[in-house]
Write a protein that holds these residues in place. Sequence first.
Motif, short mmCIF file in Angstrom:
data_model
loop_
_atom_site.label_atom_id
_atom_site.label_comp_id
_atom_site.label_asym_id
_atom_site.label_seq_id
_atom_site.Cartn_x
_atom_site.Cartn_y
_atom_site.Cartn_z
N GLN A 134 0.75 -1.19 0.09
CA GLN A 134 0.05 0.08 -0.10
C GLN A 134 1.03 1.25 0.02
OE1 GLN A 134 -2.37 -0.76 3.38
NE2 GLN A 134 -3.90 -1.57 2.50
N LEU A 135 1.81 0.99 0.77
CA LEU A 135 3.06 2.58 0.72
C LEU A 135 3.39 2.64 -0.59
CD1 LEU A 135 4.29 2.07 4.44
CD2 LEU A 135 2.68 3.67 3.64
N VAL A 136 4.08 1.65 -1.21
CA VAL A 136 4.59 1.70 -2.57
C VAL A 136 3.73 2.07 -3.50
CG1 VAL A 136 5.95 0.38 -4.20
CG2 VAL A 136 6.54 -0.01 -1.92
N ALA A 137 2.61 1.47 -3.49
CA ALA A 137 1.46 2.20 -4.24
C ALA A 137 1.26 3.47 -4.29
CB ALA A 137 0.42 1.01 -4.26
N ALA A 138 1.13 3.99 -3.06
CA ALA A 138 0.63 5.35 -2.85
C ALA A 138 1.74 6.27 -3.19
CB ALA A 138 0.19 5.55 -1.36
N LEU A 139 3.12 5.68 -3.26
CA LEU A 139 4.25 6.74 -3.55
C LEU A 139 4.37 6.74 -5.01
CD1 LEU A 139 6.83 8.16 -2.71
CD2 LEU A 139 7.99 5.87 -2.54
N LEU A 140 4.16 5.52 -5.53
CA LEU A 140 4.21 5.61 -6.95
C LEU A 140 2.97 6.20 -7.65
CD1 LEU A 140 6.09 2.29 -7.57
CD2 LEU A 140 7.03 4.63 -7.42
N LEU A 141 2.05 6.26 -7.18
CA LEU A 141 0.56 6.82 -7.62
C LEU A 141 0.93 8.07 -8.43
CD1 LEU A 141 -2.15 5.91 -8.08
CD2 LEU A 141 -2.80 7.33 -6.11
N VAL A 142 1.88 8.87 -8.12
CA VAL A 142 1.78 9.94 -8.81
C VAL A 142 2.68 9.85 -10.32
CG1 VAL A 142 2.17 11.62 -6.87
CG2 VAL A 142 4.16 10.63 -7.92
N GLY A 143 3.18 8.89 -10.57
CA GLY A 143 3.93 8.59 -11.67
C GLY A 143 3.22 7.48 -12.59
N ALA A 144 2.27 6.76 -11.87
CA ALA A 144 1.56 5.51 -12.63
C ALA A 144 0.21 5.50 -12.37
CB ALA A 144 2.42 4.23 -12.41
N THR A 145 -0.55 4.68 -12.91
CA THR A 145 -1.96 4.69 -12.77
C THR A 145 -2.12 3.49 -11.65
OG1 THR A 145 -2.18 3.05 -14.54
CG2 THR A 145 -2.77 5.23 -14.96
N ALA A 146 -3.11 3.29 -10.95
CA ALA A 146 -3.32 2.25 -9.86
C ALA A 146 -3.36 0.87 -10.72
CB ALA A 146 -4.80 2.61 -9.36
N ALA A 147 -3.58 0.86 -12.04
CA ALA A 147 -3.86 -0.65 -12.72
C ALA A 147 -2.44 -0.86 -12.70
CB ALA A 147 -4.46 -0.33 -14.01
N SER A 148 -1.40 -0.27 -12.78
CA SER A 148 -0.09 -0.79 -12.87
C SER A 148 0.63 -1.24 -11.83
CB SER A 148 0.94 0.37 -13.60
OG SER A 148 1.00 1.44 -12.64
#
Length: 1020
Positions: A134-148
Amino acid sequence: MPRRSTSSRTGSSSGDSSGPRNRTPQPLPRRRRSFGDFVKAFLAFVALAVLLVAVPYALAVFVGWPFPDGSPSLDWLQEEITVKTFTGVLGVIVWIAWAQFTACVLVEVKAALSGVGMPGRVPGAGPSQLLARQLVAALLLVGATAASLTPGLSQLGHSMEGNQQGTVASAQATPGGSLSGMFAQQQEQAASTAAALGQQAADAASHAEVGGPSVKAGDTKYYRIQPPEGRHHDSLWEIAQRHLGDGRRYGEIYQLNKDRVQPDGSRLSEASLIRPGWIMEMPGDARGGDLVEMPSTGTGTGTSTATAAPDAGSTVTPQVAQQINQYAQTGDHSGRAGGGRQGGTASLDTNTTRISLADRRAATGSQATPAVQQEQHAEAATATSAESGAGFSFGLPEALVGAPLLAAGLLGALGRRRRQALWQSALGAVGGRRGMEPPTPTGAAADAQDALLIGADPEGVRLLDRSLRGLAASLAGESRPLPTVYAAWLSNGDLHLQLAQPAGKPPAPWQLGQDQTFWLLSRTDAERYEDVDTAAPYPGLVSLGTMDDSRLLLNLESVPGIVSLSGSESDRAAVFASVAAELATNGWSDRMTITLVGFGQDLTALAPNRLRHLDDIEALVETMEAETRQRRGALGAAGHDSVLTGRTGPAQHTRWAPHLVLLAAEPSADDAVKLAELAADASRLGIGYLVGTDSGDLPGAAWELEITGEGKLLAPLLGLELDAQLLPVPQQRAIVELFVGADPEHAPDGPATTPPFLVDISEQGRPAVYARLVGPYEIIGLDTPDGERSPLQHEALALLLLHREGVHPRVLASALWPRGVTDDVREALLERLRVWLGTDPDGTPRLATDANGRLTLAKSVVSDLDVLRSLYHEATQGKGVDSRVVRGRLLTDALVLVRGPLLADRPEGRYGWLTHEIIDAQLPLLVADIGLALAEFHLVKNRAERAIEALDAALNSAPGDERLWHELLRATHSTGDMDKLQQVAADLIRRSGARGLPPRTEALLDELLPTWRDGAAAVG
């Protein structure tokens, strides 16, 4: 039905809306990142910094490093335990937890940036890895869509060559060494596979419209098959759509490359079976950025090189160029290199319409030649034609006769419903309701029941169920996960599983099929499987139709997105009804939820525990959003990657049941987007979506099917052209009528229904032919037939005696010969039966045919079961009602007829049709009713011993009837013989075994014999 002509697949694409559409998945709308996303990303960065940096720094400063200053010694164990010792141990534990969390973060970052498959599991780190994800997904959300970042539609597959490679064969850029380069590549890839493919198709169309760069005469272009993007695999249809402007031209590509040796040493033999890394020579008018151009050069110079096509934008790697050069030298294709369209048609053979189905058994180990394939197709067509001419001329519903798995499921569910009605009637009612006869279907319902009896293949269902469960048990024994299965083929008794990606060598007795993505189990090996205590691994398999002699079952819950179905509303409804009915009643699943939206409210009667109906799409979206969240959380908490890993192990029988949504009405644009977002992550959650559409275009549709008015189910992307399995509205209503009539909740109140056949039990009613079915099978009044045909004629007569309402000739034939028989053999048997049974004194044949074409027996042919029913009916609803003496005599005569179970000495391997009957449930209940009525008759006059004799006689044929044991306990207690009562209680406890006594029986024993538990301990 004949195949669609080649011309329907080729020709100009302009203005032709009737042909199959471009089957590329529709892109989802890209979500704009909000200010809240940046806040979440910043907080996630802070949390990761604290957990990864601040925690170890604090531990190092205040507690110290976890490593000892010197080598361990035994003196450590003798030291006094102080507060420092305790804090030191606690510090080591925190260090281990920090190391585990750091490993989880690294695993999740690697998976998110690579975009390949599921993240690896860190042992014992379920909640910790979930937090890291969850933390990694939230961090990378600004550069990638949630589907990735979630294992959805674009990320569930495993690439054989790495999804991080560029999608263009001619421009495989070497990844940069910096993290920023990898992150930029992740941003570009994360837009989802559907959007990328849609953009590729748009680019190709744009080049085609503007004419594109000119191509030199004689230049040959090539395309390199790309690795799968998530679960999306490249196909000839999409290649033709992108580079030729019409997906229907895939046959030209197939013809140019058929049987040529590929870089991995294999050959292209079927249009639907292509592999990553293969080279495809393209027609001369192909355009687009994915192509590699091979200029014409002198042979043998060794200087020719592959370069990108003028609009490719990049050159290929030397390794790819070498592969293309080598491929260009294979085969004699010079005359076809500049192909293109010729009069708007393409040369296609029969293979272009076939899915990657396993090779026929006759061609195992070698590639069948085109001549052999044509001969096999001709044989299959001849067999199909013969079956059509001989099999469906009796006016029965062809849709049910030709659907063996659906028919077997419906027939089994109907039998269970009727047994349930009998048991509820016996245990929950009094007086005349006991022994209720199920209603005899008439009209369309009778025809539907006959069609089910003819078409059902319960043995095939049993083998399929055992094979799948046996495979799951074998994989669990080897600590291997269940592979993702897209489809199953049943062909000539063999089972072929088509996997989403290679999964290694299958456990014995399974074998590899035609390639690494097929697992094969022969019928001979399947018959060796026994029942195993494991969860059903692939309950979402459902029949779609047949191709040649093979039946396709699609695994709806494994589809990486939505499956859309286009066609007319009535044709779609027939497909939806067939899918719903088979899913609700199939024999290879444990538990399941099927949600019907926009159709099928009456179908819920087939399986109320599985089927549910929702009124509108709004309710569906609300329901599925909640369930999707719940399943994601449950999987994460359990540490499972998908429902497949959750179907093995201790929790296999209590979790991960599939939920399949069948939406017949086309959703609005907004609802379609919401469904697409839900479906993006559905396959790993055990959720599948089949959605109807008028246009054929749905966002997030991974697989698109089309049903035609001729009953053909088309899926060009999958290479499918099936004879669809349908359940039209008339047959659907007839099936529902059968189930509603058997529902105990709809049973009429009042006296029991009259038996279907009443016998004249007076002296004048002596029959000409008398058959004893209750107990050993005996026939009185007929000579024993000669030779080996005698058992067959006896079995046929038994079937006719159990169905006095009449038996369809096809039902009789399918019961005696479950694997099929020709018409002449069936007619020969019927003629022998007529001769054997003979005629009555007035010349009336004892075997006749009624107005509906069903075989019926004359009233002079009687069985002891007919007499038993007639005696009980007369005792409880006839003359016995007004005369106690007559009632006692009739009940006594009836009980004397009971000599054991039905057809007690029937030979092994025969009378398999009894599994479809409910007589095995009716007879014990009828005998118990007779025994109870006779015991009551004697107890009124205080003749307890006579009552006990009647109950004992009934228990010989109905030992599991709880009512008989209760009356036996009461009758024995009334004698005052406590030792005998103790013996009866001990017999009852011994018979109950490990399952124990029912609560009502325990309560009765507490009342009649308070010390029975002491005896129970001794028995135990």
